[in-house]
Design an enzyme around this catalytic site. Structure first.
Site, mmCIF file in Angstrom:
data_model
loop_
_atom_site.group_PDB
_atom_site.id
_atom_site.type_symbol
_atom_site.label_atom_id
_atom_site.label_comp_id
_atom_site.label_asym_id
_atom_site.label_seq_id
_atom_site.Cartn_x
_atom_site.Cartn_y
_atom_site.Cartn_z
ATOM 1 N N GLY A 1 0.443 -22.424 -40.741
ATOM 2 C CA GLY A 1 -0.935 -22.483 -41.240
ATOM 3 C C GLY A 1 -1.852 -23.092 -40.219
ATOM 4 O O GLY A 1 -1.502 -23.182 -39.041
ATOM 5 N N ASN A 2 -3.022 -23.484 -40.635
ATOM 6 C CA ASN A 2 -3.951 -24.163 -39.727
ATOM 7 C C ASN A 2 -4.801 -25.141 -40.520
ATOM 8 O O ASN A 2 -4.689 -25.227 -41.743
ATOM 9 C CB ASN A 2 -4.800 -23.151 -38.953
ATOM 10 C CG ASN A 2 -5.643 -22.309 -39.880
ATOM 11 O OD1 ASN A 2 -6.529 -22.817 -40.555
ATOM 12 N ND2 ASN A 2 -5.333 -21.024 -39.943
ATOM 13 N N ARG A 3 -5.656 -25.878 -39.832
ATOM 14 C CA ARG A 3 -6.370 -26.994 -40.462
ATOM 15 C C ARG A 3 -7.690 -26.598 -41.111
ATOM 16 O O ARG A 3 -8.468 -27.456 -41.501
ATOM 17 C CB ARG A 3 -6.668 -28.077 -39.420
ATOM 18 C CG ARG A 3 -5.447 -28.737 -38.855
ATOM 19 C CD ARG A 3 -5.860 -29.872 -37.924
ATOM 20 N NE ARG A 3 -4.851 -30.106 -36.913
ATOM 21 C CZ ARG A 3 -3.718 -30.759 -37.123
ATOM 22 N NH1 ARG A 3 -3.464 -31.238 -38.315
ATOM 23 N NH2 ARG A 3 -2.855 -30.926 -36.150
#
Ligand code: C5P
Length: 401
Positions: free
Chosen positions: A210-212
């Site tokens: 995923g990412n932030r």
């Protein structure tokens, strides 16, 4: 339409006052903040305590409050200024006549005279009173002031008579106001599709890539579009954010493929599409069915490309105004322009990671908007709601050009 709006509800003394409990619930459910001013006689038909509990605000009946030995003043001017709109429901013949003639002998009337916001009123009275020339004159006069009448409905009246004069049902009052507010807004009648947040690409049943991204920018764009009159489909990856606006259809997805599928489904009749999601470019080629066990040595996960949602929307574009985001670290303008052309966009919003305070997981952003004619506009560091307004201003000026 009513999300975040400050609504001042004035309740006067008619039997329909009991329905205001439902009205307050509906207004709150639509996202409004409600403050209530009642006449003394309204208090005989519906309990101020009930309304105070429902509205989560004190209910005001008089200019002066006497409580626990202290006296305070209910400031009608401040109340009038607080309100984005004032709604007087039920509006009795007596109050309507006073409103029409500038009589100011209670807090509700003083607040009405102080209010600079749009005023709506829902008459409620017996049929002969409603038909009386004096009532008709009051209604005409109030409409000539720009006040908006929510017409009384026909049906059984408290007197036992049957005819016109019943206060409009709470659902109809809310619908009337929502439709009225939507008129003349720049995105009324438009369908907007927005992607937001990150995507999570499953490695196994418990792990993901995923990412932030928090999703804030996309959610702010959606809220703003709804406030400007659009019907919004917001396709969001996993985020803690919520969208309560009645014009926002929030579709929660997890992976890029799910986001792609949702966008394809809604794109054909979309007028404006904005891809603000931070979509994972790659996903594990084989998501394990069971949790991967730890082993000695390293683990290699083979990745395959995810579909590029924005690119696919650019390919299928017919009438849509299509906007993408670009988060760049070097050659920002050149890369953003390249993306704009490659993905067949009408506009691109560039965030530079070099800009202090801009981008992922922050409350602020600093953007440059580039349109398909390569006209460039750079903005200062702003909060994300402000940035959303700027982006919509750029889009609206082009779709209405
Ligand atoms: O090519 P790049 O990923 O930098 O482009 C960013 C833009 O493309 C953003 O608007 C993003 O939402 C969109 N995008 C997408 N699907 C992908 C990757 C990016 O819609 N798989």
């Amino acid at each position: 339409m009513l999300g975040g709006k400050h609504i001042l509800l004035g309740i006067t003394g008619g039997i329909a006052a009991y329905k205001t409990t439902f009205l307050v619930r509906l207004l709150i459910k639509a996202g409004a903040q409600v403050k209530i001013v009642m006449t003394q006689s309204a208090g005989s038909f519906v309990s101020p305590l009930t309304l105070s509990t429902l509205s989560k605000n004190p209910v005001l009946l008089d200019f002066v409050n006497e409580e626990d030995g202290s006296i305070s003043w209910n400031n009608h001017v401040e109340l009038g200024l607080w309100a984005d709109l004032m709604l007087i429901a039920p509006a009795t013949a007596n109050t309507l006549s006073k409103m029409a003639n500038g009589v100011c002998d209670n807090l509700l009337l003083a607040t009405y005279l102080s209010a600079k916001c749009p005023v709506y009123f829902a008459p409620a009275m017996d049929l002969d009173m409603y038909q009386h020339p004096s009532t008709k004159a009051s209604l005409e006069k109030l409409e000539s002031f720009g006040n908006k009448m929510i017409p009384a409905e026909s049906g059984e009246l408290a007197s036992g008579l049957h005819g016109e004069g019943r206060m409009a049902e709470p659902e109809n009052i809310v619908q009337f106001i929502e439709e009225d507010l939507a008129q003349g807004l720049p995105l009324t009648g438009k369908k907007v599709l927005i992607t937001a947040g990150p995507t999570h690409e499953a490695i196994d049943p418990v792990r993901f890539l995923g990412n932030r991204s928090s999703g804030t920018m996309g959610f702010e764009l959606a809220k703003k579009a709804a406030g400007l009159g659009a019907k919004v489909v917001l396709v969001s990856g996993p985020t803690h954010l919520d969208a309560t606006h009645s014009s926002i259809d929030l579709i929660r997805v997890t992976s890029a493929q799910e986001m792609y599928d949702a966008c394809q489904k809604h794109y054909a009749d979309t007028d404006v599409a904005i891809c603000a999601a931070a979509v994972a470019d790659y996903r594990p080629k084989h998501a394990a069915k069971e949790k991967l066990k730890k082993k000695d040595g390293d683990l290699n996960i083979e990745l395959e490309r995810n579909p590029d949602i924005l690119f696919s929307l650019g390919e299928k574009k017919t009438h849509q105004f299509l906007v993408g985001f670009a988060l760049e670290t070097e050659n920002e303008l050149e890369n953003a322009k390249g993306k704009l052309q490659r993905k067949n966009l009408d506009g691109i919003v560039l965030n530079s990671l070099k800009d202090e305070g801009a981008g992922f997981g922050r409350d602020t952003n600093k953007i440059t908007f580039i349109d398909k004619n390569l006209k460039i506009k750079t903005f200062g560091l702003k909060t994300k709601p402000e940035v959303a307004s700027d982006i919509w201003e750029e889009i609206i000026s082009r779709i209405h050009a």
